[in-house]
Scaffold this motif. Structure first.
Motif, PDB file in Angstrom:
ATOM      1  N   LEU A 192       0.959  -1.014  -0.223  1.00  0.00           N
ATOM      2  CA  LEU A 192       0.036   0.347  -0.257  1.00  0.00           C
ATOM      3  C   LEU A 192       0.952   0.777  -0.064  1.00  0.00           C
ATOM      4  O   LEU A 192       0.833   2.597  -0.357  1.00  0.00           O
ATOM      5  CB  LEU A 192      -0.858  -0.378   1.053  1.00  0.00           C
ATOM      6  CG  LEU A 192      -1.983  -0.513   1.329  1.00  0.00           C
ATOM      7  CD1 LEU A 192      -2.206  -1.492   2.238  1.00  0.00           C
ATOM      8  CD2 LEU A 192      -3.281  -0.538   0.229  1.00  0.00           C
ATOM      9  N   THR A 203      -7.067  -6.110  -4.755  1.00  0.00           N
ATOM     10  CA  THR A 203      -6.347  -4.872  -5.105  1.00  0.00           C
ATOM     11  C   THR A 203      -7.561  -3.715  -5.676  1.00  0.00           C
ATOM     12  O   THR A 203      -7.829  -4.606  -6.325  1.00  0.00           O
ATOM     13  CB  THR A 203      -4.681  -4.325  -5.567  1.00  0.00           C
ATOM     14  OG1 THR A 203      -5.080  -4.341  -6.610  1.00  0.00           O
ATOM     15  CG2 THR A 203      -3.805  -5.346  -4.921  1.00  0.00           C
ATOM     16  N   ARG A 240      -5.414   2.553   2.690  1.00  0.00           N
ATOM     17  CA  ARG A 240      -4.790   3.659   2.911  1.00  0.00           C
ATOM     18  C   ARG A 240      -4.822   4.707   1.983  1.00  0.00           C
ATOM     19  O   ARG A 240      -5.706   4.429   0.460  1.00  0.00           O
ATOM     20  CB  ARG A 240      -2.957   3.217   2.324  1.00  0.00           C
ATOM     21  CG  ARG A 240      -2.160   4.336   3.035  1.00  0.00           C
ATOM     22  CD  ARG A 240      -0.534   3.861   2.583  1.00  0.00           C
ATOM     23  NE  ARG A 240       0.089   4.866   3.324  1.00  0.00           N
ATOM     24  CZ  ARG A 240       0.838   4.647   4.261  1.00  0.00           C
ATOM     25  NH1 ARG A 240      -0.313   4.696   5.303  1.00  0.00           N
ATOM     26  NH2 ARG A 240       1.044   5.688   4.906  1.00  0.00           N
TER      27      ARG A 240
END
Length: 446
Positions: A19, A53, A77
């Motif tokens: 991340l 992802t 994030r």
């Protein structure tokens, strides 16, 4: 049976590294497809399989589910801070490649990443401001200005950078920074016109506002649209439009104020763009690309190759335009050449292709078309809308042309041919894949 706490912690550490790398890539202008691919590469290099992802413009997410009867582990994030530093981008690109090739461990990669992020910029800020000024001087050369115009353009670009730097330090939104930059460039041209110097104000304004055009954002937006990330593409386009609208508002305000003060800035014919002749055009393209690369913290070893590509692109543009193919097609052809050559040179210069592409394309940004549209609007001429539409078409031609060049160049590589069926698009950052056949399995704690 639930995973042991130590194994869960290992997964979280791997996802955290992926991340953080993805955050730096996204904030530096990398496309969503590149960011997602490199996050997956980092996870696989660390021995973590089956990750998922998700990349948006402001948030990164990664999840992993070891078994179907257990909840997935998820980490998020936020990506808020955006400042282009191609030196950091190059170091992270090398870090991902070293991790994929098993030259570093995950913990070593985490330490290196923290050093990269915390090390600050590699050049003093005054030198970056000077580099921005040389960008303006290079654009003045591209537009056929004499040495007086080139010098004033340099001063204007330096002034724009100093204003934006001061406003950025005080947390002003980007839109207002763009307005201030456009207003300063126009008032500078008005002041020069008032002195009676034989200087074309349009060249001064154009050389200064090129720095305000959202070339990086637009390139990333078109790449996202072409590689299947419409939401991220829409957000990037909105950011680019708002930033460009700020520059337009600033220039428009300056033109209005000049008219109120009875300062004539001249009129523009909405016809072809008036570029310099080939020798000056080539030299200006090389200077603009190299200066922008320097101001963006590109490693020194890549600045000369970028200057070569900038000169080559302007030469191709000149030849295409003189064969009457039209400004848009000439821009697109030059952009395809940039994409093709950048793929080769980026490997030799040991920098990501994104770095070469973004800096080499700056001389082709349609600053004069934008200024022409604003000048015509200010004069009450409806042809200003056509000029602005032409500028948007040039931006699209540049972005899509660069990506087309990457699509053509990438399959020429042996590694790309082996993985052609697995690729969703050209990789402008990071390795194409991670070797998994020789990967040592991570031992489970006893």
């Amino acid at each position: 049976m639930a995973e042991r706490p130590s194994e869960t912690n290992e997964i979280y550490r791997t996802m955290d590294l992926a991340l953080r790398i993805g955050e730096l890539l996204l904030s530096s202008g990398a496309g969503a497809a590149d960011v997602a691919a490199q996050m997956d590469n980092v996870a696989q290099a660390c021995g973590l399989r089956g990750t998922s992802t998700d990349v948006t413009f402001t948030e990164l997410a990664m999840s992993h589910q070891a078994r179907v009867d257990e909840p997935a582990l998820i980490q998020l994030r936020q990506v808020r801070y955006r400042q282009v530093d191609f030196g950091h981008l190059t170091e992270v690109d090398r870090l991902v490649r070293d991790l994929a090739a098993e030259r570093v461990t995950r913990d070593e990669a985490s330490i290196r990443l923290k050093k990269i992020v915390s090390s600050g910029h590699s050049r003093p800020r005054w030198s970056v401001t000077l580099g921005q000024g040389l960008v303006g001087a290079g654009v003045g050369m591209v537009l056929g200005g004499d040495w007086v115009v080139i010098g004033i353009a340099l001063v204007g670009a330096v002034g724009v950078d100093l204003i934006q730097r001061r406003m950025s330090s005080r947390r002003w939104p980007v839109f207002y920074q763009q307005v201030a930059g456009g207003l300063f460039a126009t008032l500078l041209a008005a002041g020069v016109a008032k002195t009676g110097l034989d200087v074309a104000p349009s060249r001064v304004i154009t050389a200064s506002i090129v720095l305000l055009l959202a070339g990086v954002s637009f390139l990333g937006a078109v790449q996202d649209a072409l590689t299947g990330f419409p939401l991220t593409s829409g957000a990037r386009i909105l950011e680019a439009v708002i930033a460009t609208a700020g520059a337009i508002a600033g220039v428009s305000g300056g033109l209005t104020l000049a008219r109120v003060l009875n300062i004539g800035l001249g009129t523009l014919d909405p016809g072809a763009v008036r570029f310099a002749e080939l020798p000056m055009l080539t030299l200006g393209g090389a200077l603009t690309a190299a200066a922008y690369a320097f101001a963006s913290y590109v490693p020194y070893r890549a600045i000369l190759p970028i200057a070569f590509i900038g000169a080559l692109a302007m030469t191709v543009y000149y030849l295409a335009a003189h064969h009457r193919v039209g400004t848009n097609w000439a821009s697109g052809v030059a952009a395809v050449v940039i994409g093709l050559v950048s793929w080769v040179i980026s490997g030799r210069a040991r920098v990501p292709a994104l770095v070469v592409v973004t800096t080499a394309i700056v001389p082709l940004l349609p600053g004069l078309s934008i200024y022409r549209g604003l000048a015509l609007f200010g004069a009450g001429n409806s042809n200003g809308l056509l000029a602005l539409a032409n500028a948007a078409a040039i931006l699209i031609a540049l972005s899509s042309g660069v990506l087309l060049g990457q699509y053509i160049a990438q399959p020429l590589k042996r590694e790309a041919r082996r993985l052609e069926s697995r690729l969703s698009g050209p990789r402008l950052v990071g390795p194409l894949s991670v070797r998994t056949g020789r990967r040592r399995r991570r031992k489970r704690p006893s």
